[in-house]
Design a protein around this motif. Structure first.
Motif, PDB file in Angstrom:
ATOM      1  N   LEU A 124       0.589  25.733  32.809  1.00 27.41           N
ATOM      2  CA  LEU A 124       1.866  26.286  33.270  1.00 27.41           C
ATOM      3  C   LEU A 124       1.682  27.718  33.750  1.00 27.41           C
ATOM      4  N   SER A 125       0.929  28.526  33.003  1.00 25.18           N
ATOM      5  CA  SER A 125       0.676  29.912  33.405  1.00 25.18           C
ATOM      6  C   SER A 125      -0.066  29.967  34.732  1.00 25.18           C
ATOM      7  N   TRP A 126      -1.073  29.121  34.883  1.00 29.91           N
ATOM      8  CA  TRP A 126      -1.841  29.059  36.133  1.00 29.91           C
ATOM      9  C   TRP A 126      -0.938  28.693  37.307  1.00 29.91           C
ATOM     10  N   PHE A 127      -0.067  27.710  37.111  1.00 30.84           N
ATOM     11  CA  PHE A 127       0.819  27.273  38.183  1.00 30.84           C
ATOM     12  C   PHE A 127       1.782  28.389  38.590  1.00 30.84           C
ATOM     13  N   CYS A 128       2.378  29.044  37.629  1.00 26.99           N
ATOM     14  CA  CYS A 128       3.346  30.105  37.929  1.00 26.99           C
ATOM     15  C   CYS A 128       2.679  31.275  38.647  1.00 26.99           C
ATOM     16  N   GLN A 129       1.437  31.570  38.293  1.00 28.45           N
ATOM     17  CA  GLN A 129       0.717  32.650  38.952  1.00 28.45           C
ATOM     18  C   GLN A 129       0.362  32.300  40.390  1.00 28.45           C
ATOM     19  N   ARG A 130       0.092  31.036  40.648  1.00 27.54           N
ATOM     20  CA  ARG A 130      -0.312  30.603  41.987  1.00 27.54           C
ATOM     21  C   ARG A 130       0.879  30.367  42.911  1.00 27.54           C
ATOM     22  N   ALA A 131       2.065  30.187  42.366  1.00 28.77           N
ATOM     23  CA  ALA A 131       3.222  29.754  43.151  1.00 28.77           C
ATOM     24  C   ALA A 131       3.509  30.669  44.335  1.00 28.77           C
ATOM     25  N   GLU A 132       3.448  31.967  44.137  1.00 28.37           N
ATOM     26  CA  GLU A 132       3.784  32.906  45.207  1.00 28.37           C
ATOM     27  C   GLU A 132       2.871  32.718  46.413  1.00 28.37           C
ATOM     28  N   GLY A 133       1.603  32.462  46.175  1.00 29.16           N
ATOM     29  CA  GLY A 133       0.676  32.220  47.272  1.00 29.16           C
ATOM     30  C   GLY A 133       0.980  30.954  48.025  1.00 29.16           C
ATOM     31  N   TRP A 134       1.653  30.014  47.364  1.00 30.33           N
ATOM     32  CA  TRP A 134       2.051  28.761  48.013  1.00 30.33           C
ATOM     33  C   TRP A 134       3.394  28.877  48.721  1.00 30.33           C
ATOM     34  N   GLY A 135       4.036  30.065  48.622  1.00 31.42           N
ATOM     35  CA  GLY A 135       5.270  30.293  49.364  1.00 31.42           C
ATOM     36  C   GLY A 135       6.546  30.085  48.590  1.00 31.42           C
ATOM     37  N   PHE A 136       6.458  30.013  47.254  1.00 33.21           N
ATOM     38  CA  PHE A 136       7.684  29.833  46.477  1.00 33.21           C
ATOM     39  C   PHE A 136       7.574  30.531  45.124  1.00 33.21           C
ATOM     40  N   ASN A 137       8.720  30.750  44.510  1.00 34.62           N
ATOM     41  CA  ASN A 137       8.813  31.332  43.173  1.00 34.62           C
ATOM     42  C   ASN A 137       9.313  30.283  42.199  1.00 34.62           C
ATOM     43  N   VAL A 138       8.881  30.387  40.941  1.00 36.33           N
ATOM     44  CA  VAL A 138       9.385  29.510  39.894  1.00 36.33           C
ATOM     45  C   VAL A 138       9.697  30.336  38.662  1.00 36.33           C
ATOM     46  N   ASP A 139      10.684  29.896  37.934  1.00 34.50           N
ATOM     47  CA  ASP A 139      11.003  30.466  36.629  1.00 34.50           C
ATOM     48  C   ASP A 139      10.307  29.596  35.587  1.00 34.50           C
ATOM     49  N   PRO A 140       9.390  30.159  34.779  1.00 39.40           N
ATOM     50  CA  PRO A 140       8.674  29.337  33.791  1.00 39.40           C
ATOM     51  C   PRO A 140       9.600  28.540  32.882  1.00 39.40           C
ATOM     52  N   ARG A 141      10.828  29.029  32.684  1.00 36.78           N
ATOM     53  CA  ARG A 141      11.782  28.311  31.837  1.00 36.78           C
ATOM     54  C   ARG A 141      12.319  27.054  32.527  1.00 36.78           C
ATOM     55  N   GLN A 142      12.111  26.959  33.838  1.00 37.92           N
ATOM     56  CA  GLN A 142      12.605  25.802  34.600  1.00 37.92           C
ATOM     57  C   GLN A 142      11.470  24.936  35.130  1.00 37.92           C
ATOM     58  N   VAL A 143      10.292  25.079  34.528  1.00 40.68           N
ATOM     59  CA  VAL A 143       9.121  24.300  34.935  1.00 40.68           C
ATOM     60  C   VAL A 143       8.484  23.701  33.691  1.00 40.68           C
ATOM     61  N   GLN A 144       7.991  22.476  33.800  1.00 41.61           N
ATOM     62  CA  GLN A 144       7.310  21.859  32.671  1.00 41.61           C
ATOM     63  C   GLN A 144       6.095  21.071  33.131  1.00 41.61           C
TER      64      GLN A 144
END
Length: 212
Positions: A124-144
């Motif tokens: 989850l931490s890896w995904f949230c850190q990479r998200a911006e480079g993929w063109g989007f933001n995520v809230d860790p509380r809304q991702v599983q």
């Protein structure tokens, strides 16, 4: 770019007819449905195939495979294929629900080798850190991280590849339109040829993020 979205439905008989036994046989079936439009030079230069897919699983009665490509698929030797064009407005929204199967890895700084990222929290931490480079933001509380699986593929009798797959889902907000479009059209992360990286998204109204 025109995108064709397809669903391949395979009952038990079709799975036997197509000799589907593992992830590599699924790869073989998917890629057999599309013309390879790349030149030999483009293949050697790692130019994307323009094909993405995701195994949605199933049971003893059959399975479903989602596919997206920049060209239409051929009719399969077995199974039922449904194809439609993606609307021009589909990527014009700012918020989406998403699900994606990924191969989370990290490159070792000294050796350059890729190693699997293990554990739901680390993925989850890896995904949230990479998200911006993929063109989007995520809230860790809304991702599983829904599931973590180990996929074994028999490339040949002597060669077996082991691949970790993690399914991540939640909500995203587009932060960079062009990067997001590229991520959607080309896939994200590694092992895309083997069913990873297809962003499966559904537009969401922004107010829904705050009404819950």
């Amino acid at each position: 770019m025109t995108l064709y979205v397809s669903a391949l439905h395979l009952d038990a008989h079709a799975c036997r007819q197509l000799r589907i036994t593992d992830g590599y046989s699924l790869h073989r079936v998917v890629y057999s449905l599309y013309d390879d439009v790349r030149s030999e030079q483009q293949k050697q230069g790692s130019v994307p195939s323009g094909i993405q897919w995701a195994d949605k699983g199933g049971d003893s009665r059959g399975r479903k495979i989602l596919m997206m490509a920049d060209r239409p698929p051929h009719e399969p030797q077995a199974g039922c294929l449904e194809t439609r064009l993606l609307s021009d407005s589909f990527l014009s929204h700012s918020c989406y629900r998403f699900s994606v199967c990924l191969n989370p890895t990290r490159r070792h700084a000294q050796t350059g080798k890729q190693s699997a990222i293990t554990g739901r929290a680390a993925i989850l931490s890896w995904f949230c850190q990479r998200a911006e480079g993929w063109g989007f933001n995520v809230d860790p509380r809304q991702v599983q991280v829904e599931s973590i699986n180990i996929l074994k593929m028999h490339m040949s009798p002597e060669r077996i590849i082991t691949l970790q797959q993690a399914t991540v889902s939640g909500r995203l907000t587009v932060s960079h339109t062009e990067n997001f479009r590229k991520s959607f059209m080309q896939g994200i992360g590694r092992a895309r040829a083997f069913g990873c990286g297809l962003l499966q998204i559904v537009p969401q109204l922004e107010y829904q993020f705050f009404d819950e």
